[in-house]
Write a protein that holds these residues in place. Structure first.
Motif, PDB file in Angstrom:
ATOM      1  N   LEU A 106     -25.850   4.474  43.252  1.00  0.00           N
ATOM      2  CA  LEU A 106     -26.248   4.629  41.852  1.00  0.00           C
ATOM      3  C   LEU A 106     -27.209   3.523  41.427  1.00  0.00           C
ATOM      4  O   LEU A 106     -28.197   3.771  40.715  1.00  0.00           O
ATOM      5  N   PHE A 110     -30.934   4.738  40.259  1.00  0.00           N
ATOM      6  CA  PHE A 110     -31.215   4.662  38.825  1.00  0.00           C
ATOM      7  C   PHE A 110     -31.798   3.336  38.360  1.00  0.00           C
ATOM      8  O   PHE A 110     -32.181   3.225  37.190  1.00  0.00           O
ATOM      9  N   THR A 141     -37.993   2.320  33.700  1.00  0.00           N
ATOM     10  CA  THR A 141     -36.688   2.315  34.374  1.00  0.00           C
ATOM     11  C   THR A 141     -35.557   2.519  33.380  1.00  0.00           C
ATOM     12  O   THR A 141     -34.502   3.059  33.735  1.00  0.00           O
ATOM     13  N   PHE A 144     -34.204   6.004  33.377  1.00  0.00           N
ATOM     14  CA  PHE A 144     -33.263   6.314  34.453  1.00  0.00           C
ATOM     15  C   PHE A 144     -31.882   5.737  34.154  1.00  0.00           C
ATOM     16  O   PHE A 144     -30.859   6.373  34.442  1.00  0.00           O
ATOM     17  N   ILE A 145     -31.859   4.531  33.587  1.00  0.00           N
ATOM     18  CA  ILE A 145     -30.574   3.917  33.236  1.00  0.00           C
ATOM     19  C   ILE A 145     -29.861   4.751  32.175  1.00  0.00           C
ATOM     20  O   ILE A 145     -28.627   4.920  32.209  1.00  0.00           O
ATOM     21  N   VAL A 147     -30.114   8.016  31.767  1.00  0.00           N
ATOM     22  CA  VAL A 147     -29.567   9.202  32.451  1.00  0.00           C
ATOM     23  C   VAL A 147     -28.278   8.845  33.169  1.00  0.00           C
ATOM     24  O   VAL A 147     -27.278   9.599  33.117  1.00  0.00           O
ATOM     25  N   CYS A 148     -28.252   7.703  33.835  1.00  0.00           N
ATOM     26  CA  CYS A 148     -27.046   7.261  34.545  1.00  0.00           C
ATOM     27  C   CYS A 148     -25.892   7.051  33.569  1.00  0.00           C
ATOM     28  O   CYS A 148     -24.747   7.470  33.835  1.00  0.00           O
ATOM     29  N   SER A 193     -21.019  11.250  38.611  1.00  0.00           N
ATOM     30  CA  SER A 193     -22.414  10.843  38.804  1.00  0.00           C
ATOM     31  C   SER A 193     -22.862  11.088  40.238  1.00  0.00           C
ATOM     32  O   SER A 193     -23.958  11.614  40.476  1.00  0.00           O
ATOM     33  N   LEU A 197     -25.760  13.672  41.802  1.00  0.00           N
ATOM     34  CA  LEU A 197     -26.804  13.323  42.767  1.00  0.00           C
ATOM     35  C   LEU A 197     -26.690  14.181  44.024  1.00  0.00           C
ATOM     36  O   LEU A 197     -27.712  14.539  44.641  1.00  0.00           O
TER      37      LEU A 197
END
Length: 538
Positions: A106, A110, A141, A144-145, A147-148, A193, A197
């Motif tokens: 992860l 991410f 970035t 992406f964080i 979304v995580c 999570s 993926l």
């Protein structure tokens, strides 16, 4: 106890050697494809680390299966040292190993890989302003964080209860396993999570691995065209374009301007001539290289490997088809994620792996071979197709010429594909992944003239009918099926994988031989330098 400790020590030593081999493989793999001209230290380290984490994660699968199998004797009894506490400690160790590696994955997907990617994207646009590059990379970035974080929140509160209308004894047993699994280690957010993926990895496997499984063997069998023959054709093409250029330029010898149509044609021909001359230089370099002569010498060996790979691909496809058909016929249905305990329709790999596990470490070798096969076929698919976003091709993958951004994309795709590899291996050999080679004791009553004579115990392979305290389910199996809707997605993804493989097989059979410089020289190239190929081959 001493013998058990010795065997476990041997196992961990082999696992350590496997880790070293993985690191060496990742270094060679990345160095083979990265651009010599645009090589960057941070991107290289990131790519090697990400690929190594993915392969190490896949190595936990045979470790999990070996440990649950090693706690029992071949006659179905538990070993003296394998009491309830020891069994729980071993299961916890494997589970914590999964959670640790999945947390690192992860972090890579991410945070680390996106940051390094956007950093080098900004490096090309800005003139050495490092602070601005870092700020811009962090800004992108952050998406992406976010979304995580959303996935973790959804995973923390997603309901695991299945709206199952049918009272299925088999499904009730699976739910009890999930409840025990979740009550001890309630890290459902991380599981959700990683499962998300894995679905993306499934799509990547359908796109690249399925096609690569057909393209790689047939390309080895058919080979490439001769460099000398291609040079002859290329020389004829150069002469034809030069003559066409002379005819157009002759129109303006008396000072008359060229028409707009002739100017467009002239520009296209000049670009075509530059491409043909670059092809000439590349073909000449390849024709004189020792590598080309070596490849010609081992041509029969390539054909043998191609035949072997196509047989393995067909074996995988047949096994996957039988496993999916078994789920379609005997599982608890869509509401349970097509989960099935045991096998009703066996397949070749499911029969072979338990047999090999009795001779340590043959099953490790086979599982490692399967993972490496998936990696190589995935790379073959990516190399042939390039990295696409829907209908837009983002990057090409070439030996010694891949840009840092493309290399990061490549490793992220391979990382996601390897995440899906565990479920692929489960689909190929469900009984092996669930129980390994465990056996349990079954009471057998012998009768004479209808009267019970004596009671004996016989060993039987662990399956859905085994008592819960006699067979230990791998943590891998429970992790793969923690969320029923992901299991259902994997099931349908397997059918799509089979379909894409068959389509790719037909397309690869219809295509002719590849050019000896296939993909190395194209009209729209922007990430190439003519000196890199000569460096690679010489």
């Amino acid at each position: 106890m001493a013998a058990a400790a010795s065997d476990l020590l041997t196992g961990w030593c082999l696992f350590g050697l496997a880790l070293l081999a993985i690191l060496i493989f990742c270094w060679v793999y990345v160095r083979k494809y990265q651009s010599r001209r645009e090589s960057e230290v941070i991107s290289t380290i990131t790519a090697i680390f990400a690929l190594a984490v993915a392969l190490i994660t896949s190595a936990l699968l045979p470790v999990d299966i070996f440990l649950v199998s090693y706690m029992k004797n071949q006659n179905g009894t538990f070993k003296i040292w394998a009491d309830a506490n020891v069994s729980r400690q071993i299961e916890d160790t494997v589970l914590y190993g999964y959670y640790t590696l999945y947390s690192i994955i992860l972090f890579c997907v991410f945070l680390w890989i996106p940051f390094v990617y956007f950093y080098y994207e900004e490096k090309e646009d800005d003139d050495g302003n490092t602070c601005l590059q870092v700020k811009t990379a962090l800004k992108y970035t952050l998406g992406f964080i976010t979304v995580c974080a959303v996935l973790l929140l959804i995973g923390a509160f997603v309901p695991l209860d299945i709206p199952n209308k049918k009272n299925s004894t088999e499904w009730e047993k699976v739910k009890l396993l999930f409840e025990e699994f979740g009550s001890s280690h309630g890290l459902t957010a991380l599981s959700f999570s990683i499962s998300s993926l894995t679905v993306i990895g499934m799509l990547a496997a359908i796109t690249y691995t399925a096609y690569g499984m057909s393209a790689l063997p047939l390309n080895l069998i058919k080979g490439t065209t001769s460099a000398a023959y291609e040079r002859l054709e290329n020389t004829e093409g150069i002469e034809e374009v030069e003559q066409h250029l002379l005819r157009i330029k002759s129109k303006c010898r008396d000072g008359r301007p060229l028409s707009s149509r002739d100017r467009r044609t002239l520009k296209q021909l000049e670009e075509r001539l530059r491409t043909l001359r670059r092809r000439e230089r590349h073909l000449e370099s390849i024709e004189k290289s020792w590598w080309t002569k070596f490849c010609e010498a081992i041509r029969p060996l390539k054909i043998v490997w191609g035949v072997f790979f196509i047989i393995v691909a067909l074996l995988f496809t047949v096994s996957l088809f039988l496993s999916n058909l078994d789920k379609a016929l005997h599982s608890a249905g869509f509401d349970s994620g097509f989960i099935i305990l045991g096998t009703n329709l066996t397949n070749p790999l499911n029969m072979l792996l338990p047999v090999l596990q009795r001779v340590f470490p043959l099953d490790y070798i086979l599982i490692t071979t399967i993972v490496m096969y998936f990696i190589f076929t995935s790379m073959a698919g990516i190399r042939n197709m390039g990295i696409w976003f829907f209908w837009i091709r983002l990057y090409k993958i070439r030996r010694g010429k891949t840009r840092p951004q493309a290399l990061l994309f490549l490793c992220m795709i391979l990382l996601l594909i390897v995440l899906h590899t565990s479920y692929m291996i489960y689909s190929l050999a469900p009984q092996y992944v669930m129980y390994g080679s465990q056996k349990y004791l079954v009471q057998s009553n012998q009768t004479v003239d209808g009267q019970p004579r004596n009671v004996t115990f016989v060993s039987k392979d662990c399956d859905a009918d085994a008592p819960e305290d006699q067979c230990i389910v791998t943590r891998t199996y429970l992790f793969l099926h923690k969320f029923w809707f992901f299991s259902a997605a994997y099931y349908f993804g397997n059918w799509a994988f089979i379909a894409v493989f068959l389509i790719g097989l037909i397309v690869s059979c219809c295509k002719g031989k590849k050019s000896v410089i296939e993909g190395e020289v194209d009209d729209d190239d922007s990430d190439m330098s003519d000196d890199e190929l000569s460096v690679y081959y010489h």
